[in-house]
Scaffold this active site. Structure first.
Site, PDB file in Angstrom:
ATOM      1  N   GLU A  80      -1.845  -1.281   2.747  1.00 34.96           N
ATOM      2  CA  GLU A  80      -1.399  -0.773   1.691  1.00 34.96           C
ATOM      3  C   GLU A  80       0.003  -1.248   0.982  1.00 34.96           C
ATOM      4  O   GLU A  80       0.027  -1.334  -0.242  1.00 34.96           O
ATOM      5  CB  GLU A  80      -1.207   0.944   2.207  1.00 34.96           C
ATOM      6  CG  GLU A  80      -0.830   1.697   0.714  1.00 34.96           C
ATOM      7  CD  GLU A  80      -0.801   3.301   1.269  1.00 34.96           C
ATOM      8  OE1 GLU A  80      -1.034   3.659   2.265  1.00 34.96           O
ATOM      9  OE2 GLU A  80      -0.608   3.915   0.297  1.00 34.96           O
ATOM     10  N   LEU A 122      -9.241   1.798   5.066  1.00 34.59           N
ATOM     11  CA  LEU A 122      -9.087   1.395   6.358  1.00 34.59           C
ATOM     12  C   LEU A 122      -9.814  -0.086   6.405  1.00 34.59           C
ATOM     13  O   LEU A 122      -9.526  -0.925   7.179  1.00 34.59           O
ATOM     14  CB  LEU A 122     -10.222   2.345   7.176  1.00 34.59           C
ATOM     15  CG  LEU A 122      -9.724   3.689   7.168  1.00 34.59           C
ATOM     16  CD1 LEU A 122     -10.583   4.580   8.313  1.00 34.59           C
ATOM     17  CD2 LEU A 122      -8.193   3.972   7.730  1.00 34.59           C
ATOM     18  N   ARG A 169      -8.238   2.978  -5.917  1.00 37.38           N
ATOM     19  CA  ARG A 169      -8.986   2.760  -4.896  1.00 37.38           C
ATOM     20  C   ARG A 169     -10.118   3.777  -4.345  1.00 37.38           C
ATOM     21  O   ARG A 169      -9.939   4.933  -4.700  1.00 37.38           O
ATOM     22  CB  ARG A 169      -7.978   2.932  -3.619  1.00 37.38           C
ATOM     23  CG  ARG A 169      -8.632   2.528  -2.242  1.00 37.38           C
ATOM     24  CD  ARG A 169      -7.864   2.347  -1.058  1.00 37.38           C
ATOM     25  NE  ARG A 169      -7.192   3.722  -0.529  1.00 37.38           N
ATOM     26  CZ  ARG A 169      -7.796   4.697  -0.129  1.00 37.38           C
ATOM     27  NH1 ARG A 169      -9.036   4.625   0.339  1.00 37.38           N
ATOM     28  NH2 ARG A 169      -7.039   5.976   0.128  1.00 37.38           N
ATOM     29  N   LEU A 202      -3.200   0.081  11.006  1.00 37.70           N
ATOM     30  CA  LEU A 202      -4.242  -0.401  11.096  1.00 37.70           C
ATOM     31  C   LEU A 202      -4.034  -1.861  10.739  1.00 37.70           C
ATOM     32  O   LEU A 202      -4.554  -2.977  11.510  1.00 37.70           O
ATOM     33  CB  LEU A 202      -5.275  -0.077  10.195  1.00 37.70           C
ATOM     34  CG  LEU A 202      -6.003   1.353  10.746  1.00 37.70           C
ATOM     35  CD1 LEU A 202      -7.047   1.716   9.821  1.00 37.70           C
ATOM     36  CD2 LEU A 202      -6.689   1.231  12.034  1.00 37.70           C
ATOM     37  N   ARG A 232     -11.834   9.161  -7.295  1.00 35.62           N
ATOM     38  CA  ARG A 232     -10.601   9.952  -7.137  1.00 35.62           C
ATOM     39  C   ARG A 232      -9.744  10.329  -8.410  1.00 35.62           C
ATOM     40  O   ARG A 232      -9.414  11.226  -8.667  1.00 35.62           O
ATOM     41  CB  ARG A 232      -9.517   9.660  -5.774  1.00 35.62           C
ATOM     42  CG  ARG A 232     -10.297   9.655  -4.649  1.00 35.62           C
ATOM     43  CD  ARG A 232      -9.641   9.262  -3.683  1.00 35.62           C
ATOM     44  NE  ARG A 232     -10.370   9.212  -2.335  1.00 35.62           N
ATOM     45  CZ  ARG A 232      -9.963   8.851  -1.183  1.00 35.62           C
ATOM     46  NH1 ARG A 232      -8.805   8.129  -1.087  1.00 35.62           N
ATOM     47  NH2 ARG A 232     -10.665   8.995  -0.084  1.00 35.62           N
ATOM     48  N   GLY A 268       2.982  -0.913  12.380  1.00 33.53           N
ATOM     49  CA  GLY A 268       1.992  -0.651  13.631  1.00 33.53           C
ATOM     50  C   GLY A 268       0.803  -0.187  13.096  1.00 33.53           C
ATOM     51  O   GLY A 268       0.119   0.759  14.080  1.00 33.53           O
TER      52      GLY A 268
END
Lengths: 269, 622
Positions: B400, B416, B410, B6, B294, B4
């Site tokens: 994900e 999101l 990513r 996004l 990143r 539950g």
């Protein structure tokens, strides 16, 4: 990858006194555990240690303490409990602040306004039920693309953002003298709805489209369990971990309910 | 719908909207899902960026370049074109996006882009997005179209085989309070259970992000792809229980990463003058500076601390400095994360530079899924029933937990987006599968299929409860995390990974002789954890084996023994199939669809830095 080095502090231990209950309706008891505390330890890391070493101070083998946890960043609301009698999230409760000396005692108890599932874990379903009762949503037409939402000034956005940070943790309910434990769902709609839900009513009434349901929300706030049940103790706002202006919300909804009631009286709508 | 966050909530809304009823399972109340931790924002092309030459195409290209060309391009193309529409939808749902003086949605810079294209709500954007979707799902629930099963843990998919082949017709789940095990019928099952950070012990993930659900699907026959691609976020706050995320938005809003130029400089950072500070990201990447992607920022920080010994106080920390930005600005744009640092570290980032170090954050890899591309590869076919379906018909993976969109690394604020996109776009495909493809509804299947599936799970649970071994699951979990973090995060090598496989096999052996300190059958978290641990060990092996087989460096996967990208051999997906006979992953390579943007060198404009000449030979090149 090497874990960061932390400066070695003098090893010490803290005594955790934990109120335990094996399940609903079962008797409760206190159990104590001595936990070695590393720098930066919080209540969660200590509960993790106890889970791996569930032996009480009197040398008895016990079981891991049941508790709710999620993000451990004080943003999901899961790990709320009473710590030394104060309601708060246990993840952000740093041992060095609460129990700075060797042998200090920390007391953990489950929230008292919700039924205990086991140990420190409670059932907060009533809290989410209150959001349904409040119609805490924007009634959008659907997920197809229909352009942007209503325009919002930065000032209004800041007000809504603050209200929208509510993580349904239940601190405001635990601290509220008017909010009482109600085990049975059948009684929830008549019992005090609580500061969090009143504040959510305000949040959605403030939204351009959410306002469409304002009248329904105010109806839910009239009568038994509604905003008039608030006794104005103002404890809620003091314990809110996100500093949500709950008393302002209660005042705003209180005024709106008064106007709404008068209008209903004269128009019958 | 299993999960539950996004992806799960967006999918639930879309499927309910198509007129179907949804059973939504979550280990936690959905409002407490891990999506709540996302901080920085959500990317989408917007009017201001468009006038500077940006468009959906640039968003697409950035995402592919950021992912080191490893992702299939048609799904990414589709996703970025949905992004502006998704922002509008969230806006309509009431997400309090930050606003400009003229009431427009405010934007910020984020890693891997030179354009402001990240929409945000303070520094708790994930929380705000999750709440908006949670509210919409509550609305559907109030109408009786959605049934929530919160505190229910997914244990296994129910598979049925007939003459047309195998398909997924339900799940077995366990109420983690009553410990009741039950099989549920379904026409289609969507797994939207997020990442697997707990395999690495301490990570930025929430405690339920064990990867167990994905691992169970994998053991049931679903393929797992690109497992070796684990994102290590450059900026986290080390803690006793977890690593807390310090959002990339801190750098997007102007935060600067630095270390003292002198080794083990013990001075207060505020007393170190500008010319004695080494802003290593800005020096090496003049174009992108602190907002390089990143994987690159993480390797540079690692190199500075571990190889060059320049970390703060000689340890593994660097400064992330916001002190020049001013308190008012910080509170408005970054309030949530400033508060986290203040609460957990006890220092005020407006006054003192934060001390941070990389931490495991996101899994680019995940369950292998299909899609139907448009003929010209520019996007996916709307409503195709196989969008994000695993190799098992009727079993889908959203968010994900699937391996799409992000390739080898990513970009910040794309997660999101991909989660909500999966829910909305692929949710329509699930509805079409149920309405048009499924011929025999699950209601007509024999109850014995479900009884057998539930019984099988009950046996696993009973075995654990009755185990009388001496090994503690928590100890095994801890050692697993330490080994995985040491062997398979920022820097890897064949030798180290093989060693980790050996350790893993020892841990798997010890797992066979665990004993539980709690053998009751009421809210037994000891049991739930022990059960998940077995599945984490299986998935850890996939992650390690993928890392061994991929003899190249690409994105987040860096091998000291193969420091360069090798497109000829490894511009491919590693796909792991569970081999029941050997109890090990069997890995094959699958080509990547790169038909829109041909792979190019990924440098982000790197130049040599002033003190970079003395780097040791065992170095981390990018």
């Amino acid at each position: 990858m090497v874990p960061p080095t932390t400066e070695a502090l003098q090893a010490r231990s803290v005594r955790f006194r934990i109120k335990r209950q094996d399940g609903p309706g079962r008797p409760w008891r206190w159990e104590s555990f001595d936990v070695p505390v590393e720098p930066g330890a919080n209540v969660i890391s200590c509960l993790q240690w106890i889970a791996a070493n569930p032996r009480t101070v009197d040398g008895r083998d016990s079981s891991p303490v049941a508790y709710d946890a999620g993000c451990l960043e004080e943003v999901c609301g899961a790990c709320t409990m009473l710590i030394n009698g104060q309601v708060r999230q246990s993840c952000s409760c740093l041992i060095d602040q609460y129990a700075p000396k060797d042998g200090d005692v920390m007391r953990l108890e489950p929230m008292s306004k919700f039924p205990v599932v086991r140990d420190l874990m409670v059932d907060r379903q009533r809290l989410f039920h209150a959001l349904t009762r409040t119609k805490a949503w924007v009634p959008i037409d659907g997920t197809y693309h229909l352009g942007p939402g209503p325009q919002d000034t930065p000032q209004r956005q800041q007000v809504r953002y603050k209200l929208s940070e509510c993580m349904s943790c239940g601190c405001c309910l635990e601290a509220c003298p008017q909010y009482k434990l109600e085990e049975h769902e059948s009684r929830w709609d008549k019992a005090f709805i609580g500061a969090h839900a009143i504040s959510q009513a305000r949040l959605f009434n403030e939204h351009g489209t959410g306002n469409v349901l304002a009248s329904d929300r105010l109806d839910a706030m009239i009568g038994p369990g509604g905003v008039s049940d608030c006794g104005n103790a103002q404890n809620c706002v003091k314990v809110c971990p996100k500093d949500i202006p709950l008393t302002e919300s209660i005042a705003a909804i209180g005024r709106a309910v008064t106007i709404h009631s008068i209008r209903k009286f004269f128009t019958g709508k | 719908m299993v999960g539950g966050g996004l992806a799960g909530l967006a999918g639930t809304i879309r499927i309910a909207e198509a007129g179907l009823s949804v059973d939504l399972f979550s280990m936690v109340p959905v409002k407490r899902s891990h999506s709540v931790c996302a901080q920085g924002g959500i990317n989408a092309a917007n009017d201001i960026a468009r006038q500077q030459g940006y468009s959906e195409y640039e968003h697409f290209d950035e995402t592919i370049y950021g992912g080191d060309f490893l992702q299939h391009q048609p799904p990414v193309y589709e996703m970025v074109h949905w992004a502006p529409k998704i922002i509008d939808l969230l806006d309509r749902m009431g997400v309090p996006f930050n606003r400009t003086a003229e009431s427009q949605r405010d934007l910020r810079l984020f890693g891997g882009s030179l354009y402001k294209r990240t929409h945000f709500a303070g520094a708790t954007t994930g929380q705000q997005l999750l709440y908006a979707l949670d509210e919409q799902v509550r609305r559907w629930e109030a109408q009786g179209k959605v049934n929530k099963y919160e505190y229910w843990e997914f244990l296994w998919p129910v598979l049925e085989t007939d003459d047309t082949g195998r398909r997924c017709v339900g799940i077995v789940a366990q109420d983690v309070r009553t410990m009741q095990i039950r099989a549920f019928r379904a026409e289609a099952v969507v797994i939207a259970t997020g990442g697997c950070g707990m395999i690495f012990g301490k990570s930025t993930n929430s405690v339920m992000c064990t990867g167990a659900a994905a691992s169970r699907c994998y053991q049931a026959g679903a393929w797992y792809a690109n497992g070796e691609f684990i994102q290590v976020h450059p900026t986290a706050i080390p803690g006793a229980d977890k690593l807390r995320l310090m959002s990339e938005s801190a750098r997007g809003e102007g935060g600067r990463v630095w270390v003292p130029r002198t080794k083990a400089d013990r001075r207060d950072p505020r007393d170190i003058p500008e010319n004695q500070r080494f802003y290593f990201l800005e020096e090496k990447y003049p174009k992108y500076g602190n907002i390089v992607p990143r994987d690159i920022a993480t390797r540079e920080i690692f190199d500075i601390c571990v190889n060059q010994g320049l970390g703060v106080g000689g340890g593994n920390m660097v400064y992330l400095d916001l002190t020049h930005l001013g308190r008012e600005y910080l509170e408005l744009k970054l309030g949530g994360i400033i508060e986290i640092y203040r609460k957990f570290v006890g220092e005020d980032p407006a006054l003192v530079p934060m001390k941070i170090f990389p931490g495991v954050h996101y899994s680019m890899g995940g369950l292998w899924t299909q899609y139907t591309a448009k003929d010209d590869l520019r996007g996916m076919a709307m409503g195709a029933a196989n969008s994000m379906m695993t190799n098992i018909p009727g079993l889908y993976a959203f968010g994900e937990v699937n391996y799409q969109y992000h390739g080898a690394n990513r970009l910040g604020a794309n997660a999101l987006l991909s989660c909500i996109f999966d829910g909305l776009f692929c949710g329509a495909g699930v509805a079409n599968y149920v309405l048009e493809v499924v011929t025999t509804t699950s209601a007509r299947l024999d109850q014995s299929i479900y009884d057998a599936a539930a019984r099988q799970q009950q046996e696993i649970i009973d075995r654990l409860i009755n185990a009388r071994g001496t090994e503690s699951p928590y100890q095994i979990g801890r050692e697993l995390g330490e080994e995985m973090t040491a062997a398979s995060t920022v820097v890897k090598s064949e030798q180290r990974l093989l060693q980790a496989i050996e350790v893993l096999q020892l841990l798997q052996g010890r797992y066979q002789s665990i004993g539980l300190s709690d053998t009751g059958m009421w809210t037994n978290q000891n049991l739930s954890y022990a059960r998940a641990l077995g599945d984490m060990l299986k998935l850890a092996e996939v992650i390690l084996q993928g890392g061994i087989d991929r003899k190249e460096s690409r994105g987040a996967h860096y091998r000291t023994d193969f420091p360069d990208r090798d497109d000829a051999n490894f511009l491919k997906t590693t796909v792991a199939k569970y081999d029941r006979d050997t109890d090990r992953p069997d890995i094959f390579l699958e080509p990547v669809e790169t038909g829109l943007v041909p792979p190019r060198a990924r440098t982000y404009g790197k130049v040599a830095a002033s003190t970079d000449t003395t780097r040791p030979t065992e170095t981390v090149s990018v």
